[in-house]
Motif scaffolding. Structure first.
Motif, PDB file in Angstrom:
ATOM      1  N   ASP A  57       0.788  -1.229   0.000  1.00 43.48           N
ATOM      2  CA  ASP A  57       0.000   0.000   0.000  1.00 43.48           C
ATOM      3  C   ASP A  57       0.824   1.285   0.000  1.00 43.48           C
ATOM      4  OD1 ASP A  57       0.995  -0.295   2.548  1.00 43.48           O
ATOM      5  OD2 ASP A  57      -0.871   0.236   3.565  1.00 43.48           O
ATOM      6  N   ALA A  58       2.126   1.177  -0.182  1.00 42.85           N
ATOM      7  CA  ALA A  58       2.977   2.371  -0.140  1.00 42.85           C
ATOM      8  C   ALA A  58       2.865   3.185  -1.433  1.00 42.85           C
ATOM      9  CB  ALA A  58       4.432   1.973   0.079  1.00 42.85           C
ATOM     10  N   ILE A  59       2.993   4.504  -1.290  1.00 47.38           N
ATOM     11  CA  ILE A  59       3.092   5.422  -2.433  1.00 47.38           C
ATOM     12  C   ILE A  59       4.447   6.103  -2.292  1.00 47.38           C
ATOM     13  CG2 ILE A  59       2.088   7.390  -3.641  1.00 47.38           C
ATOM     14  CD1 ILE A  59      -0.580   6.713  -2.290  1.00 47.38           C
ATOM     15  N   VAL A  69       3.272   3.356  -7.016  1.00 54.73           N
ATOM     16  CA  VAL A  69       2.021   3.259  -6.268  1.00 54.73           C
ATOM     17  C   VAL A  69       1.712   1.786  -6.019  1.00 54.73           C
ATOM     18  CG1 VAL A  69      -0.432   3.827  -6.239  1.00 54.73           C
ATOM     19  CG2 VAL A  69       1.198   5.335  -7.420  1.00 54.73           C
ATOM     20  N   THR A  72      -2.354  -1.988  -3.327  1.00 47.41           N
ATOM     21  CA  THR A  72      -3.449  -1.813  -2.379  1.00 47.41           C
ATOM     22  C   THR A  72      -3.504  -0.399  -1.801  1.00 47.41           C
ATOM     23  OG1 THR A  72      -2.132  -2.682  -0.526  1.00 47.41           O
ATOM     24  CG2 THR A  72      -3.464  -4.264  -1.770  1.00 47.41           C
ATOM     25  N   ALA A  73      -2.770   0.544  -2.390  1.00 42.35           N
ATOM     26  CA  ALA A  73      -2.918   1.945  -1.993  1.00 42.35           C
ATOM     27  C   ALA A  73      -4.351   2.377  -2.246  1.00 42.35           C
ATOM     28  CB  ALA A  73      -1.948   2.818  -2.777  1.00 42.35           C
ATOM     29  N   ARG A  74      -4.960   3.016  -1.265  1.00 44.84           N
ATOM     30  CA  ARG A  74      -6.354   3.421  -1.394  1.00 44.84           C
ATOM     31  C   ARG A  74      -6.491   4.602  -2.349  1.00 44.84           C
ATOM     32  NH1 ARG A  74      -9.067  -0.963   0.647  1.00 44.84           N
ATOM     33  NH2 ARG A  74      -7.780  -1.790   2.335  1.00 44.84           N
ATOM     34  N   ASP A  77      -6.031   7.987  -0.694  1.00 44.76           N
ATOM     35  CA  ASP A  77      -4.650   8.339  -0.388  1.00 44.76           C
ATOM     36  C   ASP A  77      -3.890   8.766  -1.640  1.00 44.76           C
ATOM     37  OD1 ASP A  77      -5.010   7.738   2.301  1.00 44.76           O
ATOM     38  OD2 ASP A  77      -4.374   5.652   2.052  1.00 44.76           O
ATOM     39  N   LEU A  78      -4.146   8.091  -2.746  1.00 41.83           N
ATOM     40  CA  LEU A  78      -3.470   8.435  -3.989  1.00 41.83           C
ATOM     41  C   LEU A  78      -3.910   9.807  -4.487  1.00 41.83           C
ATOM     42  CD1 LEU A  78      -1.562   7.647  -6.258  1.00 41.83           C
ATOM     43  CD2 LEU A  78      -3.441   6.414  -7.361  1.00 41.83           C
ATOM     44  N   HIS A  81      -2.153  12.563  -2.456  1.00 41.32           N
ATOM     45  CA  HIS A  81      -0.694  12.558  -2.351  1.00 41.32           C
ATOM     46  C   HIS A  81      -0.101  13.805  -3.016  1.00 41.32           C
ATOM     47  CE1 HIS A  81       3.494  11.218  -2.772  1.00 41.32           C
ATOM     48  NE2 HIS A  81       3.215  10.356  -1.810  1.00 41.32           N
ATOM     49  N   THR A 108      -8.976   0.111  -3.960  1.00 44.41           N
ATOM     50  CA  THR A 108      -7.523   0.075  -4.126  1.00 44.41           C
ATOM     51  C   THR A 108      -7.134   0.412  -5.567  1.00 44.41           C
ATOM     52  OG1 THR A 108      -7.522  -2.278  -4.710  1.00 44.41           O
ATOM     53  CG2 THR A 108      -7.339  -1.715  -2.357  1.00 44.41           C
ATOM     54  N   THR A 109      -5.860   0.723  -5.741  1.00 45.31           N
ATOM     55  CA  THR A 109      -5.351   1.064  -7.071  1.00 45.31           C
ATOM     56  C   THR A 109      -5.533  -0.104  -8.039  1.00 45.31           C
ATOM     57  OG1 THR A 109      -3.745   2.612  -6.147  1.00 45.31           O
ATOM     58  CG2 THR A 109      -3.294   1.745  -8.356  1.00 45.31           C
TER      59      THR A 109
END
Length: 331
Positions: A57-59, A69, A72-74, A77-78, A81, A108-109
């Motif tokens: 989930d990291a960006i 990205v 599982t980054a939401r 959140d994206l 950013h 998620t992405t």
């Protein structure tokens, strides 16, 4: 109700092994698309592999200016950013137009990219659909097809892809990172989705058991500006009838970079290569923008009920490109 098994792996290797490339296995992220289709009976997995606890989930801002990205980054959140809001507003605009805040907090992405078509014939088990049941026919082809494709369709399927995010990523030349039993590979977003041809049941080029692990965004061309515009039936977070994502850089009055992608018109984000070729290296003006947009849309093949989409896309593209090529540039 169909019984199913549920697995929560502790690593990518465990996730891949659990899935095993089985046709009835599904990866689970936010669940905003998969669970809905399971309720409708369109998806009937016998195994769900929950990947939400994996470190995906990291960006990350990379040293070269690119952005990585996690799968599982939401979406929320994206969209928020700093590297997206400041340098890639087209991406934030696409995400914010695509769903409510509640859904963006769950979606998620990777799930956004992998959502399946919203075609009514696909979601209705009483109707024929080659994407849902290969060989059963395409109900939309001779049925009600006002929401369907004008590019890239076939006699087997005329569905469109619903993702707003995918359209923005196509204009940003993003790559999709995949991991499976064969290792890690990357695929451009523009090549990630298949056109229906004679196998509309295959949405993407993913191999059995592969998992989306990240989306990779290259550095933004210096001085570029971007925008996303979407037309829909009503105000609110509904799916696009047509949309446009564009990234443009004008230097000394000449277009030095241009990328344009349409949404809502095809089985995948439709990169407008003819428009880009017509604009690149020109001094932009309303007439040249109009000609460039027409160069792409001249290849559209509307269905019985959706010829309006061509004019809708024309208006959106002209509006976006006029704005991006005429706005003042920073010194």
């Amino acid at each position: 109700m169909k019984p199913l098994a549920y697995v929560c792996p502790r690593s990518l290797a465990e996730a891949s092994a659990a899935h095993g490339g089985r046709p009835e296995a599904r990866y689970l992220g936010g669940g905003t698309s998969l669970v809905e289709l399971m309720k409708l009976g369109v998806e009937r997995p016998d195994l769900v592999v929950d990947i939400t606890r994996l470190p995906l989930d990291a960006i990350e801002d990379m040293p070269d200016g690119s952005l990585r990205v996690g799968a599982t980054a939401r979406n929320s959140d994206l969209a928020a950013h700093p590297a997206v809001r400041e340098s890639r507003p087209v991406l934030a605009q696409a995400l914010l137009s695509g769903a409510s805040g509640q859904l963006r907090n769950m979606a998620t992405t990777a799930g956004n990219l992998l959502q399946r078509t919203r075609c009514g014939y696909f979601q209705d088990l009483s109707r024929p659909c080659n994407k849902r049941v290969p060989g059963s026919g395409c109900g939309a082809l001779e049925g009600v097809n006002r929401d369907h494709a004008v590019f890239g369709h076939s006699s087997q399927c005329v569905a469109t892809h619903p993702s707003d995010l995918a359209v923005a990523l196509a204009a940003l030349d993003a790559l999709v990172e995949l991991e499976g039993r064969g290792g890690v590979r990357t695929v451009p977003v523009t090549e990630f989705y298949r056109l229906p041809q004679d196998r509309p049941d295959l949405d993407t080029v993913m191999r059995p058991g592969e998992l989306v692990t990240a989306v990779l965004l290259p550095p933004v061309p210096p001085g570029s500006v971007s925008r996303y515009r979407k037309a829909r039936d009503r105000a609110g977070h509904t799916f696009a009838l047509a949309s446009v994502a564009a990234v443009v850089r004008v230097e000394h009055g000449v277009v030095r970079h241009v990328a344009v992608a349409f949404g809502g018109l095809a089985h995948r984000p439709w990169r407008a290569r003819q428009t880009e070729a017509a604009l690149l290296g020109t001094t932009p003006a309303a007439e040249s923008v109009e000609r460039a947009v027409e160069a792409e849309l001249a290849g559209a093949v509307p269905l019985r009920h959706n010829a309006y989409k061509v004019e809708l896309a024309r208006g959106l593209a002209r509006e976006v490109l006029d704005a991006l090529t005429s706005r003042p540039r920073r010194p």
